[in-house]
Structures are given as C-alpha cells and as structure tokens.
Write a protein that holds these residues in place. Structure first.
Motif, mmCIF file in Angstrom:
data_model
loop_
_atom_site.group_PDB
_atom_site.id
_atom_site.type_symbol
_atom_site.label_atom_id
_atom_site.label_comp_id
_atom_site.label_asym_id
_atom_site.label_seq_id
_atom_site.Cartn_x
_atom_site.Cartn_y
_atom_site.Cartn_z
ATOM 1 N N VAL A 301 6.040 66.526 71.975
ATOM 2 C CA VAL A 301 5.671 65.229 72.546
ATOM 3 C C VAL A 301 4.287 64.766 72.113
ATOM 4 C CG1 VAL A 301 7.128 65.598 74.561
ATOM 5 C CG2 VAL A 301 4.716 66.222 74.687
ATOM 6 N N THR A 302 3.472 65.683 71.551
ATOM 7 C CA THR A 302 2.159 65.254 71.074
ATOM 8 C C THR A 302 2.317 64.462 69.779
ATOM 9 O OG1 THR A 302 -0.084 66.069 70.672
ATOM 10 C CG2 THR A 302 1.704 67.274 69.636
ATOM 11 N N HIS A 303 1.278 63.714 69.416
ATOM 12 C CA HIS A 303 1.343 62.908 68.184
ATOM 13 C C HIS A 303 0.202 63.285 67.265
ATOM 14 C CE1 HIS A 303 2.212 59.533 65.542
ATOM 15 N NE2 HIS A 303 0.916 59.253 65.548
ATOM 16 N N PRO A 304 0.494 63.664 66.028
ATOM 17 C CA PRO A 304 1.850 63.844 65.479
ATOM 18 C C PRO A 304 2.513 65.094 66.046
ATOM 19 C CG PRO A 304 0.231 64.633 63.919
ATOM 20 C CD PRO A 304 -0.548 64.016 65.045
ATOM 21 N N ARG A 305 3.837 65.126 65.978
ATOM 22 C CA ARG A 305 4.552 66.314 66.457
ATOM 23 C C ARG A 305 4.144 67.511 65.613
ATOM 24 N NH1 ARG A 305 10.602 66.008 66.489
ATOM 25 N NH2 ARG A 305 10.238 65.313 64.328
ATOM 26 N N LEU A 306 3.994 68.673 66.285
ATOM 27 C CA LEU A 306 3.429 69.832 65.613
ATOM 28 C C LEU A 306 4.488 70.714 64.963
ATOM 29 C CD1 LEU A 306 0.713 70.974 68.204
ATOM 30 C CD2 LEU A 306 0.507 69.352 66.303
ATOM 31 N N THR A 307 4.243 71.081 63.723
ATOM 32 C CA THR A 307 5.035 72.118 63.067
ATOM 33 C C THR A 307 4.873 73.399 63.885
ATOM 34 O OG1 THR A 307 4.782 71.156 60.872
ATOM 35 C CG2 THR A 307 5.226 73.525 60.982
ATOM 36 N N ALA A 308 5.985 74.105 64.131
ATOM 37 C CA ALA A 308 5.907 75.261 65.037
ATOM 38 C C ALA A 308 6.948 76.310 64.686
ATOM 39 C CB ALA A 308 6.099 74.807 66.481
ATOM 40 N N LEU A 309 6.667 77.527 65.127
ATOM 41 C CA LEU A 309 7.643 78.606 65.047
ATOM 42 C C LEU A 309 8.552 78.509 66.259
ATOM 43 C CD1 LEU A 309 5.387 81.522 63.829
ATOM 44 C CD2 LEU A 309 7.454 80.744 62.673
ATOM 45 N N VAL A 310 9.835 78.389 66.017
ATOM 46 C CA VAL A 310 10.815 78.196 67.083
ATOM 47 C C VAL A 310 11.559 79.498 67.328
ATOM 48 C CG1 VAL A 310 12.857 76.903 67.804
ATOM 49 C CG2 VAL A 310 11.081 75.788 66.433
ATOM 50 N N ARG A 311 11.613 79.926 68.569
ATOM 51 C CA ARG A 311 12.441 81.069 68.936
ATOM 52 C C ARG A 311 12.916 80.887 70.367
ATOM 53 N NH1 ARG A 311 8.550 86.382 69.680
ATOM 54 N NH2 ARG A 311 6.996 85.472 71.076
ATOM 55 N N ASP A 312 13.977 81.583 70.713
ATOM 56 C CA ASP A 312 14.546 81.513 72.050
ATOM 57 C C ASP A 312 13.866 82.573 72.908
ATOM 58 O OD1 ASP A 312 16.048 81.416 74.342
ATOM 59 O OD2 ASP A 312 17.978 81.280 73.302
ATOM 60 N N THR A 313 12.792 82.180 73.588
ATOM 61 C CA THR A 313 12.018 83.142 74.373
ATOM 62 C C THR A 313 12.822 83.666 75.550
ATOM 63 O OG1 THR A 313 9.986 81.999 73.732
ATOM 64 C CG2 THR A 313 9.836 83.510 75.586
ATOM 65 N N ALA A 314 13.649 82.823 76.150
ATOM 66 C CA ALA A 314 14.489 83.284 77.255
ATOM 67 C C ALA A 314 15.455 84.362 76.776
ATOM 68 C CB ALA A 314 15.258 82.119 77.869
ATOM 69 N N ALA A 315 15.973 84.204 75.556
ATOM 70 C CA ALA A 315 16.861 85.232 74.994
ATOM 71 C C ALA A 315 16.108 86.536 74.767
ATOM 72 C CB ALA A 315 17.474 84.739 73.681
ATOM 73 N N PHE A 316 14.844 86.442 74.400
ATOM 74 C CA PHE A 316 13.986 87.616 74.248
ATOM 75 C C PHE A 316 13.868 88.352 75.589
ATOM 76 C CE2 PHE A 316 9.548 89.150 72.789
ATOM 77 C CZ PHE A 316 10.096 90.245 72.137
ATOM 78 N N GLY A 317 13.689 87.586 76.664
ATOM 79 C CA GLY A 317 13.632 88.182 77.996
ATOM 80 C C GLY A 317 14.953 88.814 78.400
ATOM 81 N N ARG A 318 16.055 88.143 78.071
ATOM 82 C CA ARG A 318 17.369 88.712 78.388
ATOM 83 C C ARG A 318 17.578 90.039 77.659
ATOM 84 N NH1 ARG A 318 18.867 83.169 78.009
ATOM 85 N NH2 ARG A 318 19.640 83.418 75.878
ATOM 86 N N LEU A 319 17.172 90.084 76.384
ATOM 87 C CA LEU A 319 17.312 91.313 75.602
ATOM 88 C C LEU A 319 16.518 92.452 76.235
ATOM 89 C CD1 LEU A 319 18.408 92.614 72.960
ATOM 90 C CD2 LEU A 319 16.268 91.889 71.869
#
Length: 356
Positions: A301-319
């Motif tokens: 939502v920030t401008h410009p939108r930030l390039t980022a590393l995407v991962r499923d953190t909730a899935a990490f917690g489930r694991l």
C-alpha cells in the motif's frame, strides 16, 4: 462465579460412583460400555474438562505447548511476522485441542528461566523456540531438561551450517524448521546486480540472531562471486524497529558515495527507509532502489509499492506446530525446510541513475 463441574457432580448426575466416572473418563476398564457412554454424555452436558495441572502431576500430558519471545517489546507491535507465525501455529494446535502458552521476556536468559519453570511445574509438553542465536544456550538447556522442542529458523547441527552461517550448539538433539535465508539473499542480490546496482547496503536485524548472520554471510559471499569490492556491499545491524531502520537509512544516504540500493530485513524498516528517502528528496526507484524482507500489506500500500520477498509465514508456523506434535508423538529429531521465499519485483526497484 459459576463453579467448575467436578467428577463428583458427574457421578451424582449419572447415578454412579466417582470411581466409575474416573474409569470412564480415563478410558480404563471397570465399567460397561453403556455406563461409559452415559457418563461421557453427562460430562459433556455439564461442560466438564480435565484439570491439566492434575493430569501433569499424575504423569499425563498437560495438553499445552509453550512459546517465549525474547525480543524488544516495542518491535513486536508493528511487525506482522510474529502475528502471522502464531496464527499458523494456533491453527494446527487448535485442531489437536492443544493450548498455546505464550510469554514475552526481555532477553534469552529470562527465556531460559521460563523454560526451567515450565519444565519444573509441568506446564507444557514441549516448546517452540524462535530466533536461534549464533551462541545459543537454549538447545543445550532443553536437551538437558528433556523438554521436547522445535527450533523455528534454526539448524539441526551444532557446527556451521551448509550455507556458511553459524549453527546452534546442542541443536542436534532437537528438530528444526527453517527457511533458506542464504539462497533468498542470493536471489535479492542477483536481482539488484542484474539491474546494474554496484553499491548495495543491507539494513539487517539483531546481530546476535543466527538468521541475521546467515543473511550477512550470504550477501558477502554473493558479492565476492559477482566481483564486487568489499566496500561496495555492506550490512548494518538494527533492532528491527522503524526508528533504527530510519536512522540507519539516514546515515547510509548521507555518505559521499551512498548506496544505490537498500535491502531491509523486515517490512517496517523498509517503509521507514522509503519515507526517509522521500524526505531527503531522493527518488525511489529513480535514485534509490528498496527491497523488503517478508512481504506485507505495508509493502503493497505504500508508494511506490515495495519489491519484497514473499512467503507464507502462517504456513511456516503450521509446519513448526506439526513438527512439534510429531516430536511429542515420538518422531526422531530432523530438519524440515519451508518453502523458499519468492522475490516479487515491484515499483521500488529499477536500474540506478547514472549520475547518482
């Protein structure tokens, strides 16, 4: 206050002895199946639940696992990572009717004290351990106590891990779930280098954390492979807060030869760094590229939108929660890898301006 129902209440309602109720609720012989079914129905109607403290004293499981966070308290309220992690953990534990005992402390010594107390009081059946340190007393302590544990983000060896980062002493006795921080950092560096960046700074988190050390080591190794000089790539450590992230950004951008790209170890610092650049009149991405570790709504939502590393953190917690339940069921210690974070290029990264 309403009184909690007891075995005596169940016995009175069902018209049986207290010993019959005990046999029925603990799956022991001594009552007929018909009586057992009636007793369980009455217990459910009264809302009876077993006393976890009494069960622990009798040698049974407490039905709870623990999680202690030794992080600066002011950094937890703004960072989404732990909220998503706990959400995934709780999802698995709830399905198995296992409670989560959660506590925030000021440092690792205090966390070790909590683990000793929980073990002595039989409050938990096992623990989840976050933020493994480069010199970490917790794995050795937990192994000595015999308290089942899973390291989140750690390695399962007591020596340097395969990515060149430090391991955790005593960790070979414990299970571990981890993400490949070294490879993720290599992906970030490769992206920036391909765009033409040759002066890159890494605004890292707490220096004592093992994953911080792995990211720094990976950045240095990647720079060497790409032929970058030692003074072209560097890392500075912070406490993960927006305040320190902003301060580090100001120092880096005030240099005669400032970096043309900044990599931040969390989303909060990346957004703070972007705001600093805007206040200094430095265009993102025209004059400065920004990458955030761990994507979040803030990055989008920030401008410009930030390039980022995407991962499923909730899935990490489930694991992690699944692995701890497996350990409690008798599984041998092992290391499990979570999905590799994926770099999502957005508007905050571009080739550097030739004049900057």
């Amino acid at each position: 206050m309403a009184r909690r129902p007891t075995i005596k209440d169940i016995a009175r309602r069902a018209g049986v002895s207290e010993s019959a109720v005990s046999f029925a609720l603990n799956d022991r012989p001594g009552v007929s199946e018909r009586t057992r079914a009636r007793i369980r129905q009455v217990a459910e109607e009264l809302g009876w639940q077993p006393n976890s403290a009494a069960r622990a004293l009798s040698g049974e499981r407490s039905g709870a696992v623990g999680l202690v966070l030794a992080r600066p308290a002011h950094t937890l309220g703004v960072e989404s990572f732990f909220l998503q992690l706990v959400s995934g953990i709780q999802e698995v534990l709830s399905a198995s009717r296992t409670a989560l005992l959660f506590q925030v402390v000021e440092d690792v010594d205090a966390e070790c004290s909590v683990h000793r107390r929980w073990w002595a009081e039989r409050r938990v059946d096992g623990v989840l351990v976050v933020d493994p340190r480069t010199r970490d007393p917790r794995p050795e302590l937990l192994a000595a106590l015999g308290l089942p544990a899973v390291l989140i983000g750690g390695t399962a060896t007591g020596t340097a891990d395969q990515d060149g980062g430090p391991g955790e002493p005593g960790a070979s006795c414990l299970s571990s779930v981890r993400a490949d921080d070294a490879r993720a950092m290599a992906d970030v560096l490769g992206h920036l280098h391909a765009l033409g960046h040759r002066r890159i700074a890494h605004v890292a988190g707490l220096p004592e954390l093992a994953h911080t050390a792995r990211r720094i080591a990976s950045l240095r190794a990647g720079a060497l492979r790409l032929g970058l000089a030692a003074d072209q790539v560097e890392s500075v450590t912070t406490d993960y807060s927006d305040t320190e992230g902003a301060a580090a950004t100001r120092r880096l951008l005030a240099r005669p030869q400032p970096p043309t790209a900044l990599v931040y170890d969390n989303d909060v610092m990346a957004v703070a760094g972007s705001a600093v650049a805007a206040a200094l009149g430095i265009a993102v991405p025209g004059e400065l590229s920004i990458v955030a570790w761990d994507d979040s709504a803030l990055c989008r939502v920030t401008h410009p939108r930030l390039t980022a590393l995407v991962r499923d953190t909730a899935a990490f917690g489930r694991l992690a929660a699944e692995e701890l339940l497996a350990v409690l069921a008798g599984a041998a210690p092992r290391t499990r890898e979570s999905e590799l974070p994926r770099l999502e290029p957005r508007e905050s990264t571009a080739p550097p301006a030739a004049a900057y």
